[in-house]
Scaffold this motif. Structure first.
Motif, PDB file in Angstrom:
ATOM      1  N   PHE A  11       0.768  -1.491   0.007  1.00 10.97           N
ATOM      2  CA  PHE A  11      -0.069   0.144   0.049  1.00 10.97           C
ATOM      3  C   PHE A  11       0.822   1.264  -0.025  1.00 10.97           C
ATOM      4  N   SER A  62       2.876   4.508  -6.366  1.00 14.10           N
ATOM      5  CA  SER A  62       2.221   4.111  -7.438  1.00 14.10           C
ATOM      6  C   SER A  62       0.552   3.855  -7.155  1.00 14.10           C
ATOM      7  N   ILE A  63       0.467   3.278  -5.796  1.00 20.81           N
ATOM      8  CA  ILE A  63      -0.930   3.255  -5.343  1.00 20.81           C
ATOM      9  C   ILE A  63      -1.340   3.663  -3.766  1.00 20.81           C
ATOM     10  N   GLY A  97      -2.494   5.468  -0.957  1.00 22.78           N
ATOM     11  CA  GLY A  97      -3.828   6.435  -0.490  1.00 22.78           C
ATOM     12  C   GLY A  97      -4.890   5.716  -1.338  1.00 22.78           C
ATOM     13  N   SER A  98      -4.911   4.588  -2.088  1.00 18.72           N
ATOM     14  CA  SER A  98      -5.809   4.105  -2.638  1.00 18.72           C
ATOM     15  C   SER A  98      -6.765   3.126  -1.555  1.00 18.72           C
ATOM     16  N   GLY A  99      -8.094   3.440  -1.491  1.00 15.82           N
ATOM     17  CA  GLY A  99      -8.957   2.505  -0.601  1.00 15.82           C
ATOM     18  C   GLY A  99      -9.425   1.345  -1.262  1.00 15.82           C
ATOM     19  N   GLU A 123     -12.118   0.212  -2.257  1.00 17.40           N
ATOM     20  CA  GLU A 123     -13.017   0.446  -3.426  1.00 17.40           C
ATOM     21  C   GLU A 123     -12.562   0.810  -4.713  1.00 17.40           C
ATOM     22  N   GLU A 124     -11.350   1.536  -4.879  1.00 16.93           N
ATOM     23  CA  GLU A 124     -10.508   1.940  -6.007  1.00 16.93           C
ATOM     24  C   GLU A 124      -9.323   1.298  -5.874  1.00 16.93           C
ATOM     25  N   LEU A 125      -9.014   0.249  -5.350  1.00 14.06           N
ATOM     26  CA  LEU A 125      -7.526  -0.223  -5.322  1.00 14.06           C
ATOM     27  C   LEU A 125      -7.278  -1.134  -6.626  1.00 14.06           C
ATOM     28  N   ALA A 132      -8.762  -0.760  -9.512  1.00 11.09           N
ATOM     29  CA  ALA A 132      -8.328   0.073 -10.699  1.00 11.09           C
ATOM     30  C   ALA A 132      -6.960   0.805 -10.485  1.00 11.09           C
ATOM     31  N   SER A 133      -6.676   1.213  -9.338  1.00 11.20           N
ATOM     32  CA  SER A 133      -5.130   1.695  -8.989  1.00 11.20           C
ATOM     33  C   SER A 133      -4.220   0.765  -9.427  1.00 11.20           C
ATOM     34  N   ILE A 134      -4.423  -0.439  -9.022  1.00 13.07           N
ATOM     35  CA  ILE A 134      -3.391  -1.647  -9.480  1.00 13.07           C
ATOM     36  C   ILE A 134      -3.569  -1.814 -10.996  1.00 13.07           C
TER      37      ILE A 134
END
Length: 468
Positions: free
Chosen positions: A404, A408-409, A411-413, A415-417, A419-421
């Motif tokens: 985490f 590059s990722i 701050g991603s929670g 729900e959006e993790l 998509a961030s990955i």
């Protein structure tokens, strides 16, 4: 001993969940995915606990199409002077690499390619293997000498391998023999089937770590009678079949000249398109061919990072998905080994072409990040006939974790993790990779990383005439 893996989040098929532990038995199979809390973090009788704080765990990714020896030409063919202006001139440079190395050297190269895959979160590879013979074109005493070296490399690195043994007969319709292909040729279907069955027998004790598939190289390289015989054998043995199809317009033109129809139409007419068939590339398609693919259940093995490098064209992924065609990913020429980059390219190519965003979102009723990640996992497993691609009871514990705290990722929670990955992950975020519940990668480093890089670098220096 049972292992309890306790990441902060687990990807369970369509979302991330917290407070879950993965229970893995001695044999590396997932027994269950259970709730746990920090209050239960003490010792558990008869179990080893692997706490993975700050990590999200996902199923290991699948690379359905690799030519490991082509790792050696990365960076050396990025000019017209060295490799010409198109796919066909690049191919001559690739042939020179194929004819350069001994079986032992090809082992060293495959170790490098497969280790890089592990570092990218790949736990299973489909190796489209067509370097069969010695450098003068003569057969080895064991016709599977090089195949066994490549399989040994995968085993030593720790990833699973489907050795997709390639049938290669000719340079093309009405074309003279090409000396660059001399290591590939097995002139009769009888020879190919005998050697392929011998390899299958040699792997009988490998279980789910190594298995075979049948891979007629292409319509241009395998005449129709040969193709019919080997695909019928593969179907009778329930083996996956992979084949290059419609990568370049010139392939379609040559097929029209020889058979009066296109490659996909020919395969459909012959009954070769079916659920265990994967068409590699499949770029230059008509609407009718896309519909036939959808009816057949066949899979497309897309390789966007290579396809952009070679100027092959853009896969019509939106039309294929609307027709119900599954898409899996391969790294092909190993210009770049990154399944998530393939996922991005699949979508971004369409955005550039259609001047729209999120083109593949909900095309088949699935949200865009989930659909693209499925191409990297469950669709790849289906293509190779692998028991892999998901984290679920009864499945092998093949996974990768992401940190985490990687920029590059960060701050991603939950729900959006995903998509961030899928759209933003840097490979520096991949912290652990495991196959059968055993770590290959920890702290972002493979357990054999130093030795593999040292041996590969020494080989390439020798090839360049540079000696320490």
């Amino acid at each position: 001993m049972t292992i309890l893996f306790r990441p902060e989040l687990v990807y369970t098929g369509d979302r991330f969940e917290g407070g879950k532990q993965i229970v893995v038995a001695d044999d590396g199979i997932i027994q269950g995915i259970e709730d746990w809390s920090i209050a239960d973090s003490g010792e558990v009788a008869g179990a080893t606990i692997e706490n993975l704080p700050g990590r999200a765990m996902l199923p290991g990714m699948i690379d359905v199409h690799s030519h490991s020896f082509q790792r050696t030409i990365r960076g050396s063919v990025e000019s017209r002077l060295k490799a010409g202006p198109n796919f066909w001139s690049w191919r001559d440079a690739m042939y020179r690499a194929a004819n350069r190395f001994s079986p032992e050297e090809l082992y060293t190269i495959a170790c490098m390619a497969f280790m890089e895959m592990a570092l990218a979160g790949i736990t299973t590879v489909g190796e489209f293997h067509y370097v069969h013979r010695d450098r003068d074109g003569s057969p080895y005493e064991n016709p599977n000498e090089i195949a066994l070296q490549v399989i040994r490399a995968a085993n030593d690195v720790g990833i699973r391998i489907a050795l997709l043994r390639v049938a290669y007969v000719r340079a093309g319709f009405n074309k003279p023999a090409d000396a660059g292909q001399r290591r590939f040729i097995e002139p009769t279907s009888e020879e190919f089937l005998t050697n392929t069955d011998a390899l299958r027998s040699a792997l009988r004790e490998s279980g789910e770590s190594a298995w075979i598939g049948v891979a007629p190289h292409s319509i241009r390289a395998v005449p129709i009678d040969y193709l019919r015989e080997i695909t019928a054998w593969a179907r009778s043995e329930r083996l996956p079949v992979h084949m290059h199809v419609a990568e370049q317009p010139a392939e379609n033109d040559a097929c029209m000249e020889e058979y009066g129809t296109t490659p996909f139409a020919l395969l459909d007419r012959e009954g070769i398109l079916e659920e265990k068939f994967t068409a590699i590339h499949g770029i230059h398609l008509s609407a009718g061919e896309i519909a036939a693919l959808g009816r057949s259940g066949a899979i497309i093995g897309a390789c966007p990072t290579t396809e952009r490098n070679l100027g092959d064209g853009i896969l019509p992924a939106d039309a294929l998905m609307r027709a119900g065609v599954r898409i899996a990913f391969g790294s092909d020429s190993l210009t770049q080994i990154d399944p998530l980059e393939n996922a991005r390219e699949l979508e971004y190519n369409l955005r550039l072409k259609q001047l729209e965003r999120a083109v593949l979102d909900n095309v088949d009723g699935t949200a865009l990040p989930q659909r693209l990640f499925a191409c990297s996992t469950v669709n790849g497993a289906a293509s190779l006939g692998a028991n892999a691609g998901t984290l679920a009871p009864g499945m092998p514990a093949d996974f990768f974790s992401v940190d985490f705290h990687d920029p590059s990722i960060a701050g991603s929670g939950p729900e959006e993790l995903l998509a961030s990955i899928v759209f933003g992950l840097a490979k520096t975020a991949i912290a652990e990779v495991a196959v059968n519940g055993r770590f290959l990668v920890q702290g972002g480093r493979h357990q054999r990383q130093e030795a593999v890089i040292r041996d590969y670098a020494a080989l390439m220096r020798r090839q360049a005439g540079v000696y320490d």
